[in-house]
Design an enzyme around this catalytic site. Structure first.
Site, mmCIF file in Angstrom:
data_model
loop_
_atom_site.group_PDB
_atom_site.id
_atom_site.type_symbol
_atom_site.label_atom_id
_atom_site.label_comp_id
_atom_site.label_asym_id
_atom_site.label_seq_id
_atom_site.Cartn_x
_atom_site.Cartn_y
_atom_site.Cartn_z
ATOM 1 N N GLY A 13 0.801 -1.222 0.000
ATOM 2 C CA GLY A 13 0.000 0.000 0.000
ATOM 3 C C GLY A 13 0.833 1.270 0.000
ATOM 4 O O GLY A 13 2.064 1.241 -0.101
ATOM 5 N N ILE A 15 1.432 3.382 2.405
ATOM 6 C CA ILE A 15 2.389 3.413 3.513
ATOM 7 C C ILE A 15 3.349 2.235 3.394
ATOM 8 O O ILE A 15 4.558 2.369 3.584
ATOM 9 C CB ILE A 15 1.654 3.336 4.875
ATOM 10 C CG1 ILE A 15 0.782 4.575 5.074
ATOM 11 C CG2 ILE A 15 2.649 3.172 6.030
ATOM 12 C CD1 ILE A 15 -0.225 4.466 6.202
ATOM 13 N N ASP A 36 0.573 -8.921 1.697
ATOM 14 C CA ASP A 36 -0.581 -8.113 1.279
ATOM 15 C C ASP A 36 -1.556 -9.042 0.575
ATOM 16 O O ASP A 36 -1.198 -10.173 0.216
ATOM 17 C CB ASP A 36 -0.129 -6.961 0.340
ATOM 18 C CG ASP A 36 -1.101 -5.783 0.350
ATOM 19 O OD1 ASP A 36 -2.263 -5.957 -0.078
ATOM 20 O OD2 ASP A 36 -0.701 -4.696 0.793
ATOM 21 N N ASP A 152 2.655 11.950 14.709
ATOM 22 C CA ASP A 152 2.267 13.159 15.453
ATOM 23 C C ASP A 152 3.503 13.852 16.028
ATOM 24 O O ASP A 152 3.593 15.082 16.030
ATOM 25 C CB ASP A 152 1.280 12.803 16.572
ATOM 26 C CG ASP A 152 0.030 12.125 16.025
ATOM 27 O OD1 ASP A 152 -0.414 12.517 14.931
ATOM 28 O OD2 ASP A 152 -0.482 11.190 16.665
ATOM 29 N N HIS A 179 -4.658 9.126 18.764
ATOM 30 C CA HIS A 179 -4.149 9.426 17.430
ATOM 31 C C HIS A 179 -5.355 9.698 16.555
ATOM 32 O O HIS A 179 -5.937 8.788 15.988
ATOM 33 C CB HIS A 179 -3.334 8.236 16.913
ATOM 34 C CG HIS A 179 -2.801 8.442 15.531
ATOM 35 N ND1 HIS A 179 -1.867 9.403 15.228
ATOM 36 C CD2 HIS A 179 -3.073 7.813 14.371
ATOM 37 C CE1 HIS A 179 -1.594 9.349 13.939
ATOM 38 N NE2 HIS A 179 -2.310 8.387 13.396
ATOM 39 N N MET A 230 4.095 9.125 7.014
ATOM 40 C CA MET A 230 3.719 8.035 7.925
ATOM 41 C C MET A 230 4.760 6.919 7.884
ATOM 42 O O MET A 230 5.159 6.369 8.919
ATOM 43 C CB MET A 230 2.328 7.496 7.546
ATOM 44 C CG MET A 230 1.793 6.404 8.445
ATOM 45 S SD MET A 230 1.547 6.909 10.159
ATOM 46 C CE MET A 230 2.655 5.779 10.980
HETATM 47 N N1 APR Z 1 -4.540 -8.091 4.580
HETATM 48 C C1 APR Z 1 -3.406 -7.525 4.092
HETATM 49 N N2 APR Z 1 -3.388 -6.379 3.426
HETATM 50 C C2 APR Z 1 -4.551 -5.763 3.220
HETATM 51 C C3 APR Z 1 -5.772 -6.265 3.695
HETATM 52 C C4 APR Z 1 -5.737 -7.502 4.389
HETATM 53 N N3 APR Z 1 -6.843 -8.064 4.877
HETATM 54 N N4 APR Z 1 -6.749 -5.404 3.334
HETATM 55 C C5 APR Z 1 -6.158 -4.398 2.671
HETATM 56 N N5 APR Z 1 -4.839 -4.618 2.589
HETATM 57 C C6 APR Z 1 -3.808 -3.831 1.925
HETATM 58 C C7 APR Z 1 -4.246 -3.274 0.580
HETATM 59 O O1 APR Z 1 -4.168 -4.266 -0.435
HETATM 60 C C8 APR Z 1 -3.236 -2.160 0.375
HETATM 61 O O2 APR Z 1 -2.057 -2.606 -0.297
HETATM 62 O O3 APR Z 1 -3.488 -2.690 2.690
HETATM 63 C C9 APR Z 1 -2.870 -1.741 1.817
HETATM 64 C C10 APR Z 1 -3.392 -0.381 2.188
HETATM 65 O O4 APR Z 1 -2.788 0.532 1.358
HETATM 66 P P1 APR Z 1 -3.521 1.864 0.901
HETATM 67 O O5 APR Z 1 -4.903 1.561 0.458
HETATM 68 O O6 APR Z 1 -2.598 2.565 -0.018
HETATM 69 O O7 APR Z 1 -3.655 2.674 2.296
HETATM 70 P P2 APR Z 1 -2.520 3.462 3.117
HETATM 71 O O8 APR Z 1 -2.499 4.883 2.698
HETATM 72 O O9 APR Z 1 -1.263 2.676 3.087
HETATM 73 O O10 APR Z 1 -3.166 3.445 4.604
HETATM 74 C C11 APR Z 1 -3.384 2.245 5.281
HETATM 75 O O11 APR Z 1 -2.921 3.165 7.474
HETATM 76 O O12 APR Z 1 -2.652 5.330 8.378
HETATM 77 C C12 APR Z 1 -3.498 4.276 8.104
HETATM 78 O O13 APR Z 1 -5.517 5.498 7.839
HETATM 79 C C13 APR Z 1 -4.585 4.678 7.185
HETATM 80 O O14 APR Z 1 -5.880 2.869 7.880
HETATM 81 C C14 APR Z 1 -5.117 3.348 6.810
HETATM 82 C C15 APR Z 1 -3.881 2.489 6.681
#
Ligand code: APR
Length: 318
Positions: A13, A15, A36, A152, A179, A230
């Site tokens: 993702g 982050i 992932d 933060d 947070h 982050m």
């Molecule tokens: N198991 C593993 N990975 C998962 C699952 C799961 N069940 N569900 C979703 N993901 C993965 C997605 O495939 C994606 O690669 O989590 C990743 C999330 O990435 P983004 O959608 O880009 O989100 P991101 O900006 O990284 O934020 C993730 O962190 O700070 C917090 O608020 C933010 O809750 C959010 C999280």
């Protein structure tokens, strides 16, 4: 320095990818296990070509989660959906609560002794969800469960250095509470080196730090929330945690952990000492000025409510 395996869940993702890169460059990590539900095999192949000694492997789908987690010393979870404009972190609750619970059930089964760091928002609720899930599995150790609030602190350090013309690397602002916007309270009165603000400046700086996440969500205009900053902050927290595991003394970070520093608030972010088993000591609040005392009192109902929502998600599901 001992061999250290770090597992990153949600590694493909926004982050996860920059955090994986920072961990690939970290000299305390020996093995990086990336998990992932999508795209992670490519991310792992890509990252594995960087010529640092960290061994990288990608795991995808629930059937590979056990192999990813086995032997991990540190597990970091940013898996979930990010915040979009108009959403609060709490709006993310329903989707992310289920994701965190399922992943932590696997942690309980395959790596019950690892230190677990939760990034997935709303952290005020997902940390209690993780705790209740670990308790239900009989493997909960409060020393090893950490809600990552280091962004933060990173933001507070940046904004205070800029406002006061100080060198970024010298400034440390503790941030307490939870947070999420109004539950974030920087302790400007405990800044190192000491700085002074008028009452109006103090209020403006506190609001700027607390609202910084929303500024990013709005600037990204529907494409998500903070990712690079982050990842930077989480990499700092991971490095401090690994230093503590390796027996390095005097490693302090602010983090959202089980705590009795505030009555009837079972989880709270304060400075903690990191040691060979995770959190060795919760340092407490220190001395708050009148502005900070009032802000703390004002945040507690929301923080306690979000904590309870997390507890109820596992203990009394609808
Ligand atoms: N198991 C593993 N990975 C998962 C699952 C799961 N069940 N569900 C979703 N993901 C993965 C997605 O495939 C994606 O690669 O989590 C990743 C999330 O990435 P983004 O959608 O880009 O989100 P991101 O900006 O990284 O934020 C993730 O962190 O700070 C917090 O608020 C933010 O809750 C959010 C999280």
């Amino acid at each position: 320095c001992e061999a250290r395996k770090v597992a990153l869940l949600g590694a493909a993702g926004g982050i996860g990818q920059p955090l994986a890169l920072l961990l690939k460059m970290n000299k305390f990590v020996t093995e990086l296990a990336l998990y992932d539900i999508a795209n992670v095999v490519g991310v792992a192949a890509d990252l594995s070509h960087c010529n640092t000694p960290v061994k990288v492997a990608g795991y995808t789908g629930p059937e590979e989660l056990g192999a990813c987690l086995k032997g991990a010393d540190l597990i970091v979870i940013p898996a979930g959906v990010p915040r979009k404009p108009g959403m609060t972190r709490d709006d993310l609750f329903n989707t992310n609560a289920g994701i965190v619970k399922a992943l932590v059930e696997a942690v309980a089964k395959y790596a019950p002794n690892a230190v677990l760091e939760i990034i997935t928002n709303p952290v005020n609720s997902t940390v209690p969800i993780a705790a209740e899930t670990l308790k239900a599995a009989g493997v909960y150790d409060p020393k090893r469960l950490i809600g990552v609030t280091s962004l933060d602190i990173v933001r507070a350090n940046t904004f205070v250095s800029e406002a006061k013309g100080l060198d970024m690397k010298d400034v440390d602002v503790p941030v307490i509470g939870g947070h999420a916007g109004s539950t974030i309270l920087p302790l400007l009165s405990q800044t190192t080196p000491p700085v002074t603000f008028t009452e109006a400046e103090k209020k403006a700086m506190t609001d700027k730090i607390a609202n910084a996440g929303t500024v990013v969500v709005e600037a990204k205009a529907g494409k998500g929330s903070a990712t690079l900053s982050m990842a930077y902050a989480a990499a700092r927290m991971a490095e401090s945690t690994l230093l503590g595991l390796n027996g390095e003394p005097n490693i302090y970070e602010c983090a959202f952990v089980q705590s009795d520093v505030v009555a009837d608030c079972p989880y709270f972010a304060t400075k903690v000492l990191l040691g060979p088993n995770g959190v060795s000591k919760v340092m407490g609040l220190g001395e708050l000025d009148a502005f900070e005392q009032a802000a703390l009192a004002a945040m507690l109902p929301q923080l306690k409510g979000e904590i309870q929502k997390g507890i109820d998600f596992v203990k009394n599901p609808p």
